[in-house]
Structure formats: structure tokens, C-alpha cells
Design an enzyme around this catalytic site. Structure first.
Site, PDB file in Angstrom:
ATOM      1  N   ARG A 200      -3.297  -9.157  -8.727  1.00  0.00           N
ATOM      2  CA  ARG A 200      -4.261  -8.717  -7.640  1.00  0.00           C
ATOM      3  C   ARG A 200      -5.614  -7.875  -8.446  1.00  0.00           C
ATOM      4  O   ARG A 200      -5.526  -7.117  -9.133  1.00  0.00           O
ATOM      5  CB  ARG A 200      -3.654  -7.414  -6.741  1.00  0.00           C
TER       6      ARG A 200
ATOM      7  N   CYS B 158       3.866  -1.835   1.949  1.00  0.00           N
ATOM      8  CA  CYS B 158       4.085  -1.316   0.569  1.00  0.00           C
ATOM      9  C   CYS B 158       3.595   0.305   0.513  1.00  0.00           C
ATOM     10  O   CYS B 158       2.598   0.612   1.171  1.00  0.00           O
ATOM     11  CB  CYS B 158       3.216  -2.019  -0.464  1.00  0.00           C
TER      12      CYS B 158
ATOM     13  N   CYS C  36      -0.866  -1.144   2.361  1.00  0.00           N
ATOM     14  CA  CYS C  36      -0.404  -0.593   1.233  1.00  0.00           C
ATOM     15  C   CYS C  36      -0.725   0.973   1.673  1.00  0.00           C
ATOM     16  O   CYS C  36      -1.882   1.514   2.122  1.00  0.00           O
ATOM     17  CB  CYS C  36      -1.074  -0.589   0.016  1.00  0.00           C
TER      18      CYS C  36
ATOM     19  N   CYS D 197      -4.564  13.350 -13.907  1.00  0.00           N
ATOM     20  CA  CYS D 197      -4.890  12.140 -14.225  1.00  0.00           C
ATOM     21  C   CYS D 197      -6.536  11.956 -14.540  1.00  0.00           C
ATOM     22  O   CYS D 197      -7.296  11.968 -13.582  1.00  0.00           O
ATOM     23  CB  CYS D 197      -4.326  10.844 -13.175  1.00  0.00           C
TER      24      CYS D 197
ATOM     25  N   CYS E  72      -4.666  16.798  -5.059  1.00  0.00           N
ATOM     26  CA  CYS E  72      -3.634  16.489  -6.025  1.00  0.00           C
ATOM     27  C   CYS E  72      -3.465  17.532  -7.122  1.00  0.00           C
ATOM     28  O   CYS E  72      -4.438  17.715  -7.818  1.00  0.00           O
ATOM     29  CB  CYS E  72      -3.672  15.099  -6.517  1.00  0.00           C
TER      30      CYS E  72
ATOM     31  N   CYS F 205       5.695  -3.264  -7.553  1.00  0.00           N
ATOM     32  CA  CYS F 205       4.413  -3.601  -7.660  1.00  0.00           C
ATOM     33  C   CYS F 205       3.794  -2.527  -8.870  1.00  0.00           C
ATOM     34  O   CYS F 205       4.071  -1.306  -8.249  1.00  0.00           O
ATOM     35  CB  CYS F 205       3.577  -3.365  -6.330  1.00  0.00           C
TER      36      CYS F 205
ATOM     37  N   CYS G 233      -8.943   9.824 -11.872  1.00  0.00           N
ATOM     38  CA  CYS G 233      -8.624   9.695 -10.482  1.00  0.00           C
ATOM     39  C   CYS G 233      -9.610  10.808  -9.940  1.00  0.00           C
ATOM     40  O   CYS G 233      -9.618  12.060 -10.397  1.00  0.00           O
ATOM     41  CB  CYS G 233      -7.285  10.238 -10.332  1.00  0.00           C
TER      42      CYS G 233
END
Length: 382
Positions: free
Chosen positions: A272, A142, A109, A69, A65, A202, A72
Site C-alpha cells: 500500500r 482495520c 482504517c 516517536c 499521545c 497489516c 509523528c
């Protein structure tokens, strides 16, 4: 406690608590914790009974990526020893999804690392959505692909996707301290795009980044204003090799207070329990079911979770039931309009708040890198 009676009354009416009341929940003592859980549990049961919705993650593309962040393990510059692979083929993703559905999940997901999808990526994910739906007619799908460009949410919806996930993660005021390669406003814009396309939005948060109580309340009230159908509450998994590897600020009691606060502020949405529950809630996971009506089954994107069978036993032992595909997750008043009928997912960090107990040494033994399931030749945990 008068506070809890007030919060229950507001939760049953879908009325918003005040910021002061939300902060007061986070400031309650451990002696009052069971009272807090019982009060928030009344609100949870009013809107969702004793049902627990199971969701299953499929990591379509792991690592690699370009975003920074801090929380992460897939970030730019991460040295965490995670699985790294490019896009799964639609059939591979469908195989992984089928394993989760066989374990009791009703929603899959589909997640991919990266800033956001290209149009070619949307085509690829659309094909994956169609493949999963052809195999499993009742499944909810999702997508979580990062920041969306104009028209991409509509294309995912046309392919059969039911929902789109994009978390706010933390308060707007502190967002720049955890990520510099995109903005809080970028995230809000993507949630709006999902809403506008008719996808069930979401969007949730990550607790344990070093935020204050005020930061937590800020992001949860921002989520209430965005009005997603589902609010995932993640607890930071402090991966070695990431900037936040030493942020062990959470206790099981703190996690329960955060979940209770989210339930009071967002009484009628799917709350959740997401990443990090095994790491931080530990033996108190069953109590969290009295606050949240949804959780992820099995493993996460890059870390291992509790065994799927253990999840099912925990739910049954706590007196709850797995929500079947024949049930609509959300209360009736939230399923009208353009929302899918089966929806359910519609400066340095601050020091820990003063009322948070000392957590002791980092429990790095509880963080296990995922080595099975999607992207490997080993059977998934479901």
C-alpha cells in the site's frame, strides 16, 4: 538487466530475493528506473492484476499521545499545529467512514493515538466497528490502536474487525534512535497478537527517516518474516514541530525504488502506498501504481492528501481499476486458514545513502495540516 530478470522470476514463484539483490534495486540509477518499475510491475500484475484497493482513514482520537516517536506530529512534545480531540462517538466515526466508502474505499482504517488501548478503549472501538458494519455490510474494518495487551485482539475480532495495523516503521538496529518509549520487540509482539487472534495483520514501514539502504532492506526482510497480509509503505511527512522536520531525504525516484524493492521482497502481499505519497512522489504517483496495489483515499491522520476525485482520476488515467467489494484482495493461497476471506491487511539516524540525489530545499509548502473531516464540522476529503 540480469538482476531484474532474476527478481521477476523469484517474484512469480514467491521466492525470496537475497539481501544483495534487494540492495541492488535501491542502488539502481535513474537511467534504469523505468526498467525497475516495469519488472516489479510484472510481479504486481501477476498477483493482483490491475486492481487498486482503496482504504480510508478515520482518526478516532487525534494528538495527545504520550509516546515520543520522532516522526509523528501527534507525539509527546510536538508543536505541530494539528487537530487535537478525544474519542469520536461511534456514530461520528461511522459517518466519516461512510464518506470514504462512498468515494470508493472498501476498507476503513480506525486509528487512535496513544501507546495502546485500555479495555474501555477496546469496548469503545468495538462498538464503533459494529456500528460501521451495521451500516455497510461489505466493508472491511482495520483497527490501529497501538500496542495490544493479551486478549484485546480477540475482542476486536469478536466485534467484527477484520484486520489490525501496527507498523515496524524502521530496522530493529536503528529503532532506538527514533523512539524511546517503547521497543521494536513491543511492535513485533503486537503483530503476533493480531495474527494469533485471526485478524489479518497489516504492518509496514516509514521511509525517509534518515535510514541507510541496509536499514530499509532489514525492515522489509523482517516484514517478510512476520508475514503480514498488507505492507503499507509510508514516506515521512516532515512536520514542522517534530524532531524530523528537516529530514527531506527522498526524491520521487528514490520512492519508486523503495516500492519496487518491497514488491520484490513481498511479492504476493498487499503493498500500500501510504502517507507522504503526494509530498514525495508528486507527479510520479501514477508510476507507483505499477508497484503497489493499494493506497489511502483522501486525507491522512493529521495532514491533507490529494483530493479523492483526483485519486480516482489518476487510477483510471493510468489504466488501473478500483477494486470492488466483491473481489478478494489477496491471492487464493493467502486467504486460507484463519485469515479473513476479504483480507488484505493481514545514536542518531544514519546519513542518506550515497546514491540518493540531492533533494534541494525542503518543500514545506506540500505539507498541509488536516482541517476537515473527522473531528471537525467540515466535510471530509473522499
Amino acid at each position: 538487466m540480469d538482476l531484474l530478470s532474476t527478481l521477476v522470476d523469484k517474484g512469480l514463484r514467491r521466492a525470496s530475493p537475497t539481501r544483495g539483490e534487494a540492495l541492488a534495486v535501491l542502488a539502481t540509477s535513474d537511467d534504469d528506473l523505468l526498467d525497475v518499475v516495469a519488472a516489479a510491475g510484472r510481479v504486481r500484475r501477476h498477483w493482483f492484476g490491475r486492481r487498486v484497493k482503496l482504504n480510508y482513514l478515520v482518526n478516532l482520537r487525534s494528538g495527545l499521545c504520550p509516546e515520543d516517536c520522532s516522526y509523528c506530529s501527534q507525539r509527546l512534545g510536538s508543536t505541530a499545529g494539528i487537530l487535537k480531540y478525544t474519542w469520536l462517538k461511534p456514530e461520528e466515526a461511522a459517518d466519516a467512514a461512510t464518506a470514504g466508502l462512498a468515494g470508493g474505499a472498501k476498507r476503513v482504517c480506525l486509528v487512535a493515538s496513544g501507546r495502546g488501548p485500555t479495555d474501555r478503549d477496546v469496548d469503545r472501538v468495538s462498538e464503533t466497528v459494529r456500528t460501521i458494519k451495521e451500516r455497510n455490510g461489505d466493508v472491511e474494518v482495520c483497527a490501529c490502536l497501538g500496542l495490544l495487551s493479551d486478549g484485546q485482539a480477540e475482542r476486536l475480532r469478536a466485534a467484527g474487525a477484520d484486520a489490525y495495523n501496527h507498523n515496524l516503521n524502521t530496522a530493529e538496529a536503528t529503532y532506538g534512535s527514533i523512539t524511546t518509549t517503547h521497543t521494536y520487540a513491543d511492535r513485533v509482539d503486537t503483530v503476533h497478537k493480531a495474527h494469533a487472534a485471526g485478524l489479518s495483520a497489516c504492518s509496514g514501514l516509514i521511509a525517509g527517516l534518515g535510514e541507510s539502504d541496509e536499514d530499509l532492506v532489514d525492515v522489509v526482510f523482517s516484514l517478510r518474516e512476520l508475514d503480514p497480509d498488507s505492507v503499507p509503505v509510508n514516506f515521512l511527512i516532515p512536520f514542522e514541530g517534530t524532531p524530523l522536520a528537516k529530514e527531506w531525504n527522498l526524491t520521487p525516484q528514490r520512492c519508486l525504488r523503495i516500492l519496487a524493492m518491497v514488491r520484490f521482497v513481498c511479492p504476493d502481499v498487499e503493498v500500500r502506498i501510504a502517507g507522504g505519497r503526494e509530498v514525495h512522489l508528486r507527479g510520479m504517483q501514477p508510476l507507483a501504481l505499477h508497484l503497489a496495489n493499494s493506497l489511502f483515499l483522501g486525507d491522512y491522520l493529521t495532514s491533507e492528501g490529494q483530493a479523492g476525485r483526483a485519486d480516482l482520476e489518476m487510477i483510471a488515467d493510468a489504466g488501473f481499476e478500483v477494486e470492488g467489494t466483491e473481489r478478494v484482495t489477496l491471492p487464493e493461497h493467502r486467504t486460507g486458514g484463519c485469515r479473513p476471506a476479504g483480507g488484505g491487511c493481514g545514536s542518531a539516524p544514519a546519513a542518506p545513502a550515497a546514491d540518493v540525489p540531492e533533494t534541494g530545499e525542503a518543500r514545506t509548502d506540500l505539507v498541509a495540516v488536516r482541517r476537515r473531516g473527522a473531528g471537525t464540522d467540515l466535510a471530509p476529503n473522499a
